[in-house]
Write a protein that holds these residues in place. Structure first.
Motif, short mmCIF file in Angstrom:
data_model
loop_
_atom_site.label_atom_id
_atom_site.label_comp_id
_atom_site.label_asym_id
_atom_site.label_seq_id
_atom_site.Cartn_x
_atom_site.Cartn_y
_atom_site.Cartn_z
N GLU A 164 0.85 -1.19 0.00
CA GLU A 164 0.00 0.00 0.00
C GLU A 164 0.89 1.24 0.00
O GLU A 164 1.78 1.38 0.83
CB GLU A 164 -0.90 -0.01 1.23
CG GLU A 164 -1.78 1.20 1.36
CD GLU A 164 -2.76 1.35 0.20
OE1 GLU A 164 -2.82 2.46 -0.35
OE2 GLU A 164 -3.43 0.36 -0.15
N LEU A 165 0.65 2.15 -0.94
CA LEU A 165 1.55 3.29 -1.12
C LEU A 165 1.31 4.39 -0.09
O LEU A 165 2.26 5.04 0.35
CB LEU A 165 1.39 3.84 -2.54
CG LEU A 165 2.27 5.01 -2.94
CD1 LEU A 165 3.75 4.68 -2.76
CD2 LEU A 165 2.01 5.41 -4.39
N TRP A 166 0.07 4.60 0.29
CA TRP A 166 -0.23 5.72 1.18
C TRP A 166 -0.66 5.24 2.56
O TRP A 166 -1.26 4.17 2.71
CB TRP A 166 -1.31 6.63 0.59
CG TRP A 166 -0.92 7.15 -0.76
CD1 TRP A 166 -1.54 6.88 -1.94
CD2 TRP A 166 0.18 8.00 -1.07
NE1 TRP A 166 -0.90 7.52 -2.97
CE2 TRP A 166 0.17 8.22 -2.47
CE3 TRP A 166 1.18 8.59 -0.31
CZ2 TRP A 166 1.10 9.00 -3.12
CZ3 TRP A 166 2.12 9.38 -0.96
CH2 TRP A 166 2.08 9.57 -2.35
N ASN A 181 3.13 9.92 5.02
CA ASN A 181 3.03 9.58 3.61
C ASN A 181 4.37 9.75 2.90
O ASN A 181 4.73 8.97 2.01
CB ASN A 181 1.96 10.44 2.92
CG ASN A 181 0.56 9.88 3.09
OD1 ASN A 181 0.39 8.67 3.24
ND2 ASN A 181 -0.43 10.73 3.10
N LEU A 182 5.12 10.80 3.27
CA LEU A 182 6.45 10.99 2.70
C LEU A 182 7.35 9.81 3.04
O LEU A 182 8.09 9.30 2.20
CB LEU A 182 7.06 12.29 3.21
CG LEU A 182 6.60 13.57 2.51
CD1 LEU A 182 7.05 14.79 3.31
CD2 LEU A 182 7.15 13.64 1.10
N ALA A 183 7.31 9.39 4.30
CA ALA A 183 8.13 8.25 4.70
C ALA A 183 7.71 6.99 3.96
O ALA A 183 8.56 6.18 3.56
CB ALA A 183 8.00 8.04 6.21
N ARG A 184 6.41 6.84 3.73
CA ARG A 184 5.92 5.64 3.03
C ARG A 184 6.44 5.59 1.59
O ARG A 184 6.74 4.51 1.07
CB ARG A 184 4.39 5.64 3.03
CG ARG A 184 3.76 4.38 2.45
CD ARG A 184 4.07 3.15 3.28
NE ARG A 184 3.40 3.22 4.55
CZ ARG A 184 2.20 2.70 4.80
NH1 ARG A 184 1.54 2.06 3.84
NH2 ARG A 184 1.66 2.80 5.99
N LEU A 221 14.44 15.61 3.67
CA LEU A 221 14.94 14.92 4.86
C LEU A 221 14.19 13.60 5.08
O LEU A 221 14.82 12.55 5.28
CB LEU A 221 14.75 15.82 6.09
CG LEU A 221 15.19 15.24 7.43
CD1 LEU A 221 16.70 15.11 7.48
CD2 LEU A 221 14.69 16.09 8.58
N LEU A 222 12.86 13.64 5.04
CA LEU A 222 12.08 12.43 5.27
C LEU A 222 12.31 11.38 4.18
O LEU A 222 12.41 10.18 4.47
CB LEU A 222 10.60 12.79 5.34
CG LEU A 222 10.13 13.29 6.71
CD1 LEU A 222 8.87 14.11 6.59
CD2 LEU A 222 9.88 12.10 7.64
N LEU A 223 12.40 11.82 2.94
CA LEU A 223 12.63 10.88 1.85
C LEU A 223 14.03 10.26 1.94
O LEU A 223 14.22 9.09 1.63
CB LEU A 223 12.44 11.59 0.50
CG LEU A 223 10.99 12.01 0.21
CD1 LEU A 223 10.93 12.96 -0.98
CD2 LEU A 223 10.12 10.79 -0.05
N THR A 224 15.01 11.05 2.39
CA THR A 224 16.36 10.52 2.57
C THR A 224 16.37 9.41 3.62
O THR A 224 16.92 8.33 3.40
CB THR A 224 17.33 11.64 3.02
OG1 THR A 224 17.44 12.60 1.97
CG2 THR A 224 18.71 11.09 3.33
N TYR A 225 15.76 9.69 4.77
CA TYR A 225 15.74 8.68 5.84
C TYR A 225 14.90 7.47 5.46
O TYR A 225 15.23 6.33 5.82
CB TYR A 225 15.23 9.31 7.13
CG TYR A 225 16.32 9.95 7.95
CD1 TYR A 225 16.88 9.30 9.03
CD2 TYR A 225 16.81 11.21 7.62
CE1 TYR A 225 17.89 9.88 9.78
CE2 TYR A 225 17.82 11.81 8.36
CZ TYR A 225 18.36 11.14 9.43
OH TYR A 225 19.38 11.71 10.17
#
Length: 271
Positions: A164-166, A181-184, A221-225
């Motif tokens: 599930e993407l979201w 959602n960004l982290a997902r 930042l969130l997408l990097t982590y």
């Protein structure tokens, strides 16, 4: 644009060089058109131009329905997602999402070719998932959704087999939901990206941390982590998510260093 669209089934495909020159000229003309002009007549005129552009892009993709051709078209559009002008970024996100949705509906669409820029495309759209303008945020989420479908298809999986993407945990706090959602995004795409796609995703995400727009730097930042499976450091069960994100963001921007634990990974991917 209407002529190119009408002839797309009747003529041999344009050479990539000629097509690139055509795309560059048209995208510049339409995405920069009338900045600051907000009359009813102008909005209607520009809407018709965007519709013609979308039709032309669909026609060009229909000539050669493949990931290779889709990547070629998206590369020209995504240049504008990095524009300094908000309106130009919004128009590019809209066109990107529309073309991606169309690609998933094309019968016989060839997913066997390389899609090396997928990480960059996901990241550029991901940076606008938490955009304060709901329409831009919605378009960005839509583009990511269609990219996910294409990559799942390329892996030979049914869409129902993908994660599930979201996030759907019923949070009423829209800001916290946006962070999750960004982290997902990073977590889900990290499972289906190739190493090259992960590399491009991470490289652009790291640069975005230092972007002057706060919603972009937070997203970076969130997408990097999340792409390395460490989003829990920012989204822990305890404490204020926004406070955690802001503290980590400003600490990294002040030091000018990549997040702790990423140094070795970055150097490995750069060699």
């Amino acid at each position: 644009m209407d002529v190119v669209c009408s002839l797309s089934k009747l003529k041999p495909p344009l050479s990539l060089e000629l097509e690139s020159r055509l795309l560059s000229a048209l995208l510049h003309q339409i995405f920069t058109m009338g900045t600051g002009n907000d009359t009813t007549h102008f909005r209607a005129l520009h809407k018709s131009y965007l519709q013609s552009l979308d039709s032309m892009l669909r026609g060009l993709l229909s000539e050669t329905p493949s990931l290779e051709k889709l990547q070629h078209l998206l590369e020209h559009i995504h240049v504008w997602i990095q524009s300094k002008r908000a309106l130009e970024r919004a128009r590019a996100i809209q066109s990107s999402a529309a073309l991606l949705e169309f690609a998933t509906s094309l019968p016989g669409f060839d997913t066997t070719s390389d899609f090396s820029m997928a990480g960059d495309f996901v990241l550029q759209l991901g940076l606008h998932v938490s955009h304060p303008a709901e329409d831009i945020s919605r378009q960005a989420r839509g583009g990511i959704y269609w990219l996910h479908r294409l990559l799942v298809q390329k892996r030979g999986l049914n869409i129902t087999e993908g994660r599930e993407l979201w996030c759907r945990d019923g949070l009423q706090d829209t800001e916290s939901m946006g962070y999750k959602n960004l982290a997902r995004v990073g977590e889900v795409f990290g499972e289906i990206f190739t190493e090259d796609q992960k590399r491009t995703f991470l490289q652009v995400a790291l640069q975005a941390i230092h972007h002057p727009l706060l919603h972009v730097s937070q997203a970076g930042l969130l997408l990097t982590y999340s792409i390395i499976g460490e989003a829990g450091q920012l989204l822990g069960d305890e404490g204020d998510i926004r406070a955690n994100v802001m503290y980590k963001l400003f600490a990294i921007r002040r030091s000018g260093l990549v997040p702790k634990g990423l140094e070795g990974l970055c150097s490995t991917w750069q060699t």
